[in-house]
Design a protein around this motif. Structure first.
Motif, short mmCIF file in Angstrom:
data_model
loop_
_atom_site.label_atom_id
_atom_site.label_comp_id
_atom_site.label_asym_id
_atom_site.label_seq_id
_atom_site.Cartn_x
_atom_site.Cartn_y
_atom_site.Cartn_z
N THR A 49 40.33 -28.34 32.06
CA THR A 49 39.74 -29.12 30.98
C THR A 49 39.02 -30.35 31.50
O THR A 49 38.19 -30.93 30.81
CB THR A 49 40.82 -29.55 29.98
N ASP A 50 39.36 -30.78 32.73
CA ASP A 50 38.73 -31.98 33.29
C ASP A 50 37.35 -31.68 33.90
O ASP A 50 36.63 -32.62 34.24
CB ASP A 50 39.63 -32.60 34.37
N LEU A 51 37.05 -30.42 34.08
CA LEU A 51 35.81 -30.09 34.77
C LEU A 51 34.60 -30.20 33.87
O LEU A 51 33.47 -30.31 34.35
CB LEU A 51 35.90 -28.67 35.34
N GLY A 52 34.79 -30.13 32.55
CA GLY A 52 33.66 -30.27 31.63
C GLY A 52 32.64 -29.17 31.76
O GLY A 52 31.44 -29.41 31.56
N PHE A 53 33.06 -27.96 32.09
CA PHE A 53 32.12 -26.87 32.28
C PHE A 53 31.56 -26.43 30.92
O PHE A 53 32.30 -26.24 29.96
CB PHE A 53 32.81 -25.69 32.96
N ASP A 54 30.24 -26.24 30.85
CA ASP A 54 29.56 -25.83 29.62
C ASP A 54 29.56 -24.31 29.54
O ASP A 54 28.83 -23.64 30.28
CB ASP A 54 28.13 -26.38 29.61
N THR A 55 30.39 -23.74 28.67
CA THR A 55 30.49 -22.28 28.56
C THR A 55 29.55 -21.71 27.51
O THR A 55 29.66 -20.53 27.16
CB THR A 55 31.93 -21.87 28.23
N SER A 56 28.62 -22.50 27.00
CA SER A 56 27.64 -21.96 26.06
C SER A 56 26.63 -21.10 26.81
O SER A 56 26.59 -21.09 28.04
CB SER A 56 26.93 -23.09 25.31
N PHE A 57 25.81 -20.37 26.07
CA PHE A 57 24.83 -19.47 26.68
C PHE A 57 23.57 -19.47 25.83
O PHE A 57 23.58 -19.91 24.66
CB PHE A 57 25.39 -18.05 26.80
N VAL A 58 22.50 -18.98 26.39
CA VAL A 58 21.22 -18.90 25.67
C VAL A 58 21.29 -17.75 24.67
O VAL A 58 21.51 -16.60 25.05
CB VAL A 58 20.05 -18.69 26.65
N LYS A 59 21.09 -18.06 23.41
CA LYS A 59 21.09 -17.05 22.35
C LYS A 59 19.66 -16.58 22.10
O LYS A 59 18.78 -17.39 21.82
CB LYS A 59 21.72 -17.62 21.07
N ARG A 60 19.46 -15.30 22.23
CA ARG A 60 18.13 -14.72 22.10
C ARG A 60 18.03 -13.88 20.83
O ARG A 60 18.98 -13.18 20.48
CB ARG A 60 17.81 -13.86 23.33
N PRO A 61 16.89 -13.87 20.16
CA PRO A 61 16.76 -13.11 18.91
C PRO A 61 16.45 -11.64 19.16
O PRO A 61 15.89 -11.26 20.20
CB PRO A 61 15.58 -13.79 18.21
N LEU A 62 16.82 -10.81 18.19
CA LEU A 62 16.40 -9.42 18.17
C LEU A 62 15.04 -9.39 17.49
O LEU A 62 14.92 -9.71 16.30
CB LEU A 62 17.41 -8.56 17.41
N LEU A 63 14.01 -9.03 18.25
CA LEU A 63 12.64 -9.04 17.73
C LEU A 63 12.39 -7.75 16.95
O LEU A 63 12.59 -6.64 17.46
CB LEU A 63 11.65 -9.16 18.88
N LYS A 64 11.96 -7.90 15.72
CA LYS A 64 11.78 -6.75 14.84
C LYS A 64 10.47 -6.04 15.14
O LYS A 64 9.39 -6.64 15.15
CB LYS A 64 11.81 -7.22 13.38
N VAL A 65 10.54 -4.74 15.38
CA VAL A 65 9.36 -3.93 15.66
C VAL A 65 8.66 -3.62 14.34
O VAL A 65 9.30 -3.11 13.40
CB VAL A 65 9.75 -2.62 16.38
N PRO A 66 7.36 -3.90 14.23
CA PRO A 66 6.66 -3.62 12.97
C PRO A 66 6.46 -2.12 12.77
O PRO A 66 6.22 -1.37 13.72
CB PRO A 66 5.32 -4.34 13.16
N PHE A 67 6.58 -1.68 11.53
CA PHE A 67 6.32 -0.28 11.18
C PHE A 67 4.95 -0.16 10.55
O PHE A 67 4.58 -0.96 9.68
CB PHE A 67 7.40 0.25 10.25
N GLY A 68 4.22 0.86 10.98
CA GLY A 68 2.83 1.02 10.55
C GLY A 68 2.66 1.11 9.05
O GLY A 68 1.72 0.55 8.48
N ASN A 69 3.56 1.80 8.38
CA ASN A 69 3.44 1.95 6.92
C ASN A 69 4.21 0.88 6.16
O ASN A 69 4.28 0.91 4.93
CB ASN A 69 3.91 3.34 6.49
N GLY A 70 4.83 -0.05 6.90
CA GLY A 70 5.55 -1.14 6.27
C GLY A 70 6.91 -0.76 5.73
O GLY A 70 7.62 -1.60 5.18
#
Length: 448
Positions: A49-70
């Protein structure tokens, strides 16, 4: 009076062949080092607990693929993630000299768990899963999240591949040794211990829908293109046989193959496979390359192991350190042209990379050669694309946006661009817990 470390190391010099005496000697040295480290830690305790290590991580989005007919397709939708989580038994300070505490398992494990819990894929394929940490860490926490798991590792490997899934029933399981030469399989360049693991899964919510998911971790060496082509041929042929009734086959893993490797061309090209001059030179050089015994795996000497971590277990002593003659060494090595032709004949259907096909539509500035992202591996010594989610090309997409018959892709996990990355290699505190980045695709099995 005790012997000096130098004298002990001289006495433990690797023999031409691994002997029982050498194994015993290495075990004794390893136990002595572990005992000394334990005494040192006891004398100089450090509160985590004294080390102060940051255990967070980069959160990346799921990019939605567009559909031709919507209109989004109807069917069974789920996500497939593949992630090389970096085996703790392969970490050596000389490979990660500036990564500090980000290499230590007590911190990395928290980041890995948080990352998997955040993305919560329907199907998770992992590579470089330490065999001991599968039992003590991965399997228990994945079970708490509702996953079932399957694990397989190669002979004398300290790590293996894992598939975790939820919402599906497993109907069949197939484990492969990619060193296998039975039933006419071509001989390998050398014993590597690489494996494949495949499952046929059926949806609980839509029992009419089933698919095969397979994972692998192919031979790592930069000059190992011939062996990767050989291993891929066996993997795809064997896993295709698991996909009965033409059900979809997904293969997700660390192929140790960038887009310039002949293996990428053999996997993804329409048949017949046409090698260019560079491909032929690479394969020829691969056959002639004098691989050293330690080239079996990507680790190093135990003396350089991360300070607070266990080193390989007793049955791993001597891995890659001059094993006895392999059973296949009297077999004739198949010329590379014949190997490629065999791949073409045994695997008449190519694989389609989901990122190569759709990433350009969601992240154009980061879609590069063949449409793949710039990288999935960001280490000190190498940065490039090694990880893929493939689907077997069943032909005749027939409907708009289908990748292949009955399969479409609705989303892809975003990959960072090079200018978003640290100058030094991964893993990094507060960023990413492995030198690889997880990739993930949302797919839909269409209703016929």
């Amino acid at each position: 009076m005790g012997k000096s470390k130098a004298a002990a190391n001289d006495q433990a010099k690797k023999p031409d062949f691994v002997t029982p005496e050498y194994i015993a000697q290495m075990r004794a040295l390893r136990e002595a080092k572990k005992a000394a480290k334990a005494l040192e830690r006891a004398a100089n305790p450090i509160e985590e607990t004294d080390l102060g290590f940051d255990t967070s991580f980069v959160k990346r989005p799921l990019l939605k693929v567009p559909f031709g007919n919507g209109t989004e397709p109807e069917g069974l939708s789920f996500t497939i993630m593949t992630y090389n989580v970096l085996a703790q038994t392969l970490i050596r300070r000389k490979l990660f000299p500036t990564n500090g505490d980000a290499l230590k398992w007590r911190f990395r494990s928290k980041m890995l768990q948080a990352e998997i819990e955040h993305y919560m894929p329907s199907v998770l394929c992992m590579q470089e899963v330490d065999k001991d940490k599968f039992v003590t860490f991965y399997e228990p926490f994945l079970k708490r999240l509702g996953y079932e798991t399957a694990f397989h590792r190669g002979l004398k490997k300290t790590h293996g591949c894992c598939i975790a899934w939820k919402g599906f029933d497993m109907e069949e399981r197939k484990e492969l040794s990619l060193d296998d030469t039975s039933n006419g399989k071509p001989r390998p360049l050398r014993t590597t211990g690489n494996i494949g693991l495949g499952l046929r899964l059926r949806s609980r919510a839509q029992p009419a829908q089933s698919f095969v998911i397979a994972t692998t971790h192919l031979f790592w060496h930069p000059e190992g293109s011939y062996e990767r082509v050989r291993q891929s041929s066996i993997l795809v042929e064997e896993m295709t046989s698991l996909a009965v009734d033409a059900c979809p086959l997904f293969i997700a893993g660390d192929f140790n193959t960038d887009v310039t490797d002949p293996n990428y061309r053999c996997l993804t090209s329409c048949r017949p496979i046409h090698l260019n001059e560079e491909d032929r030179c690479v394969l020829k050089r691969s056959i002639e390359y004098p691989f050293a015994p330690q080239d079996v795996d990507e680790g190093g000497d135990d003396d350089d192991a991360v300070e607070d971590e266990d080193i390989p277990a007793d049955d791993e002593v001597g891995e890659g350190a001059g094993p006895a003659k392999s059973s296949f060494e009297d077999m004739t090595l198949l010329p590379y042209s014949d190997l490629v032709k065999r791949h073409e004949e045994r695997c008449p259907e190519r694989l389609i990379s989901l990122y190569a096909t759709k990433y350009n539509s969601v992240h154009t500035e980061n879609a590069h050669q063949h449409g793949e992202p710039a990288f999935t591996n960001w280490a000190r010594v190498y940065r490039g694309n090694l990880d893929y989610v493939f689907v077997l090309d069943r032909g005749d997409p027939s409907k708009t946006n289908n990748i292949t018959r009955g399969v479409t892709c609705g989303g892809l996990l975003r990959l960072p661009t090079p200018d978003e990355m640290p100058t030094e290699g991964l893993p990094r505190e507060g960023l990413y817990p492995s030198d690889h980045l997880a990739i993930m695709a949302q797919v839909t099995l269409m209703r016929e």
